[in-house]
Design a protein around this motif. Structure first.
Motif, PDB file in Angstrom:
ATOM      1  N   SER A 412       4.442   2.630   1.807  1.00 26.68           N
ATOM      2  CA  SER A 412       4.878   3.687   2.712  1.00 26.68           C
ATOM      3  C   SER A 412       3.792   4.023   3.722  1.00 26.68           C
ATOM      4  O   SER A 412       2.632   4.229   3.363  1.00 26.68           O
ATOM      5  N   ARG A 413       4.176   4.117   4.990  1.00 26.96           N
ATOM      6  CA  ARG A 413       3.215   4.485   6.036  1.00 26.96           C
ATOM      7  C   ARG A 413       2.907   5.982   6.033  1.00 26.96           C
ATOM      8  O   ARG A 413       1.974   6.415   6.700  1.00 26.96           O
ATOM      9  N   THR A 414       3.710   6.770   5.314  1.00 25.65           N
ATOM     10  CA  THR A 414       3.471   8.209   5.287  1.00 25.65           C
ATOM     11  C   THR A 414       2.739   8.658   4.025  1.00 25.65           C
ATOM     12  O   THR A 414       2.273   9.796   3.950  1.00 25.65           O
ATOM     13  N   GLY A 415       2.662   7.785   3.027  1.00 28.32           N
ATOM     14  CA  GLY A 415       2.057   8.174   1.764  1.00 28.32           C
ATOM     15  C   GLY A 415       2.999   8.916   0.847  1.00 28.32           C
ATOM     16  O   GLY A 415       2.583   9.486  -0.166  1.00 28.32           O
ATOM     17  N   TYR A 416       4.291   8.880   1.175  1.00 29.60           N
ATOM     18  CA  TYR A 416       5.322   9.501   0.345  1.00 29.60           C
ATOM     19  C   TYR A 416       6.448   8.497   0.111  1.00 29.60           C
ATOM     20  O   TYR A 416       6.620   7.540   0.876  1.00 29.60           O
ATOM     21  N   GLY A 417       7.226   8.726  -0.924  1.00 29.23           N
ATOM     22  CA  GLY A 417       8.421   7.939  -1.187  1.00 29.23           C
ATOM     23  C   GLY A 417       9.630   8.851  -1.321  1.00 29.23           C
ATOM     24  O   GLY A 417       9.504  10.041  -1.629  1.00 29.23           O
ATOM     25  N   MET A 418      10.808   8.292  -1.069  1.00 31.74           N
ATOM     26  CA  MET A 418      12.051   9.053  -1.185  1.00 31.74           C
ATOM     27  C   MET A 418      12.742   8.659  -2.480  1.00 31.74           C
ATOM     28  O   MET A 418      13.283   7.563  -2.589  1.00 31.74           O
ATOM     29  N   ARG A 419      12.726   9.543  -3.482  1.00 30.31           N
ATOM     30  CA  ARG A 419      13.304   9.206  -4.785  1.00 30.31           C
ATOM     31  C   ARG A 419      14.697   9.787  -4.988  1.00 30.31           C
ATOM     32  O   ARG A 419      15.360   9.451  -5.960  1.00 30.31           O
ATOM     33  N   LYS A 420      15.134  10.667  -4.113  1.00 28.36           N
ATOM     34  CA  LYS A 420      16.498  11.191  -4.219  1.00 28.36           C
ATOM     35  C   LYS A 420      17.474  10.014  -4.205  1.00 28.36           C
ATOM     36  O   LYS A 420      17.312   9.070  -3.426  1.00 28.36           O
ATOM     37  N   PHE A 421      18.474  10.045  -5.048  1.00 24.34           N
ATOM     38  CA  PHE A 421      19.514   9.021  -5.214  1.00 24.34           C
ATOM     39  C   PHE A 421      19.099   7.861  -6.120  1.00 24.34           C
ATOM     40  O   PHE A 421      19.963   7.099  -6.562  1.00 24.34           O
ATOM     41  N   VAL A 422      17.802   7.650  -6.365  1.00 19.24           N
ATOM     42  CA  VAL A 422      17.377   6.511  -7.187  1.00 19.24           C
ATOM     43  C   VAL A 422      17.835   6.738  -8.623  1.00 19.24           C
ATOM     44  O   VAL A 422      17.631   7.814  -9.186  1.00 19.24           O
ATOM     45  N   HIS A 423      18.438   5.729  -9.209  1.00 20.76           N
ATOM     46  CA  HIS A 423      18.996   5.874 -10.558  1.00 20.76           C
ATOM     47  C   HIS A 423      17.945   5.507 -11.601  1.00 20.76           C
ATOM     48  O   HIS A 423      17.368   4.415 -11.548  1.00 20.76           O
ATOM     49  N   PRO A 424      17.672   6.384 -12.570  1.00 21.86           N
ATOM     50  CA  PRO A 424      16.644   6.081 -13.575  1.00 21.86           C
ATOM     51  C   PRO A 424      16.991   4.921 -14.487  1.00 21.86           C
ATOM     52  O   PRO A 424      16.108   4.383 -15.167  1.00 21.86           O
ATOM     53  N   SER A 425      18.255   4.509 -14.507  1.00 18.58           N
ATOM     54  CA  SER A 425      18.642   3.392 -15.373  1.00 18.58           C
ATOM     55  C   SER A 425      18.563   2.039 -14.677  1.00 18.58           C
ATOM     56  O   SER A 425      18.812   1.009 -15.301  1.00 18.58           O
ATOM     57  N   SER A 426      18.242   2.016 -13.406  1.00 12.49           N
ATOM     58  CA  SER A 426      18.124   0.741 -12.701  1.00 12.49           C
ATOM     59  C   SER A 426      16.843   0.026 -13.104  1.00 12.49           C
ATOM     60  O   SER A 426      15.777   0.636 -13.148  1.00 12.49           O
ATOM     61  N   ASP A 427      16.972  -1.266 -13.395  1.00 14.10           N
ATOM     62  CA  ASP A 427      15.821  -2.107 -13.713  1.00 14.10           C
ATOM     63  C   ASP A 427      15.508  -2.913 -12.457  1.00 14.10           C
ATOM     64  O   ASP A 427      16.145  -3.937 -12.170  1.00 14.10           O
TER      65      ASP A 427
END
Length: 580
Positions: A412-427
């Motif tokens: 990331s060029r901002t030093g942050y990531g967007m985790r909203k919507f990411v599913h915890p069960s995805s491998d």
């Protein structure tokens, strides 16, 4: 023993194989007619791929798409002229409109359809056509309204050269078509297999969104476009302000709210709303009661771009420091409020409900939606990773960290990531993704549509505070009017509070790009210096410094999208948008 003769139905031998159907055959059989309608549905564009699919997040002040080979990077730097065709959906949606119109012309020919099915199919197709028009309007402003009958393929260029209608005419047409479609549709779903089909409640929700856009400053009393006219002199955006447009929008949103089918999604723990689980799982629990319209979509982009490199993601969608700063503190106050308790520097000494000890203070004591949506340096990942003793990793966004800048491209060029919507069960290492819906419309948006319109039309109406606070209650932050947090004291202050709440509640849901434009504030929000953390740093001490990552260019012409020259060449009465 003699064999009994076979009784053949009339025309049994005079049938056309499925692989040799012509268009007339399509509308003789129910299965092929429904397949045609399904193809019309398929023209609804998925908005989960922000790299090559749609540009709305990458061109907004919410997000940076890391890779500089994607068009949004150049467009944010001002490399955007009238011939740029990236994300230009003009042709796509007009093809979709033609398909819907043709379906409406021919579907009555099908004698296999029951009257109820025929009626439903017509309502669905009519709404889809109106929806496609609105998708064009939110991008280009006033558009060309096509005849009710499809134009013949051998039509002359004069017959095909139809001028743009005014924006008000476009709104009135789309709303009237939506109203007509409602007459042919059941109000809501009768069974779970039917969830993806258009119903009256979905149409009502989109009608509210259309009317909200129409009431907004870009189209309601905008005096910036006196010369935006057709070649015959017809004005395309009305410069006269009409407060009744806000009333129409508020009434349409309230009609959806009053339906018995929807409620804000909430998870209860020990008798209380769990704000973090509620906001997170809203997007992971298919067809919960907040969802009005959704699309079954491959969510690969959200999981891969929104997850850290360490867990198999790409770390490549970076929220900006601007939106980091706009999240509230847990007490519901802005970080600029002296009573918020916000501290910019240093590290925490104890853990709390959402952070561990030794977390940078900028991220301590923030509201639950922040922790659902944002990955920051030092945060814990949302699930456990093999090889880490079954513990969630600590995400490192600094140079050389487990998910920071390195010799490859996935950081990331901002030093942050967007985790909203990411599913915890995805491998993500094995690219096995958890299936789920792509939310297109939900009740939380309708609440915010309603309070925005009502505040403009009827300032002081008790419903404004009521429904704004319902959003904040689910978010787990202090309500306006609480003894510790006074309600906004003027219409202007309430307007800003509503816009701020909308920015956070609907973050990364493809609204912000259009909101800043319809509010006519994009010149302030979408241009100038954009900041993140210092991603070049190789340790925490140097990383936590506000650092310029990009200076964006926003020209006034960007309020409406360019129409490419090829479209102007095909239609001699089509005029370009202002400034292009």
């Amino acid at each position: 023993m003699p064999v009994a003769p076979v009784c053949l139905q009339k025309d049994f031998l005079n049938q056309v194989p499925d692989d040799r159907l012509n268009i007339d055959d399509v509308f003789k059989r129910q299965v092929t007619t429904e397949q045609y309608l399904s193809n019309v549905y398929s023209q609804i564009i998925s908005e989960v791929d922000w790299n090559t699919g749609v540009p709305w997040e990458g061109l907004s002040d919410e997000l940076d798409v890391t890779y500089n080979n994607y068009a949004t990077y150049a467009m944010n730097l001002g490399n955007w002229d009238r011939n740029r065709g990236d994300y230009n959906f003009w042709t796509h949606y007009y093809k979709a409109i033609r398909s819907a119109t043709y379906f409406l012309e021919r579907v009555d020919e099908n004698k296999e359809l029951t009257p109820e099915t025929l009626q439903n199919f017509k309502g669905e197709a009519r709404f889809l056509r109106a929806y496609f028009y609105f998708m064009l309007m939110r991008q280009y402003g006033p558009v060309v309204l096509m005849p009710e009958k499809t134009i013949a393929p051998d039509a002359t260029i004069e017959e095909m050269s139809i001028p743009r209608s005014s924006f008000d005419e476009c709104v009135n047409y789309v709303v009237s078509e939506m109203d007509k479609s409602m007459e042919d549709l059941p109000e809501w779903q009768s069974n779970t297999r039917d969830y993806s089909r258009i119903k009256k409640a979905m149409v009502m929700a989109y009608k509210a969104r259309v009317l909200l856009y129409a009431a907004s400053p870009l189209y309601n009393g905008n005096t910036d476009y006196p010369d935006f006219k057709n070649k015959d002199g017809k004005v395309l955006i009305n410069a006269t302000y009409d407060p009744q447009k806000w009333k129409r929008a508020a009434d349409a949103a309230k009609a959806v709210i009053d339906l018995p089918y929807f409620e804000l999604y909430k998870e209860i723990t020990n008798g209380k709303i769990d704000p973090m689980k509620s906001y997170k799982n809203l997007f992971l629990m298919d067809w919960n009661k907040e969802i009005i319209m959704a699309k079954v979509t491959d969510m690969f982009s959200f999981d891969k771009n929104g997850s850290p490199y360490k867990v198999g993601g790409w770390s490549s969608w970076g929220p900006t420091q601007q939106i980091i700063d706009d999240y509230f503190m847990a007490n519901g106050r802005s970080i600029t409020d002296p009573l918020s308790g916000y501290v910019e520097n240093g590290y925490s000494t104890t853990a709390d409900a959402y952070t561990t000890a030794n977390t940078y203070n900028m991220y301590v004591g923030r509201e639950p939606r922040f922790y659902v949506s944002i990955t920051y340096n030092g945060s814990k990942w949302i699930n456990n990773v093999a090889g880490t003793n079954n513990q969630p990793i600590t995400v490192e966004m600094f140079n050389g960290g487990n998910s920071g800048k390195y010799s490859g491209a996935n950081w990331s060029r901002t030093g942050y990531g967007m985790r909203k919507f990411v599913h915890p069960s995805s491998d993500l290492v094995q690219n096995r993704l958890a299936g789920r819906m792509e939310v297109h419309m939900r009740l939380g948006e309708i609440y915010l549509d309603y309070v925005e319109a009502l505040n403009e039309y009827d300032y002081g109406n008790a419903d404004v505070l009521k429904y704004l606070n319902l959003i904040r209650e689910r978010a787990g932050i202090t309500l306006y009017g609480d003894p510790s947090l006074p309600a906004p004291a003027s219409q202007e202050a309430m307007r800003e509070a509503i816009r701020r709440e909308r920015r956070i509640e609907l973050a990364f849901e493809n609204h912000r790009y259009f909101d800043t434009r319809r509010w006519k504030i994009a010149e302030q929000t979408d241009g100038g210096a954009f900041y993140g953390m210092n991603i070049e740093a190789r340790n925490n001490a140097e990383f936590f410094k506000r650092t310029l990552f990009e200076t964006r260019i926003f020209h006034k012409k960007y309020y409406l999208w360019n129409i490419v020259q090829g479209e102007l060449n095909r239609n001699k009465n089509l005029v370009e948008n202002p400034g292009w």
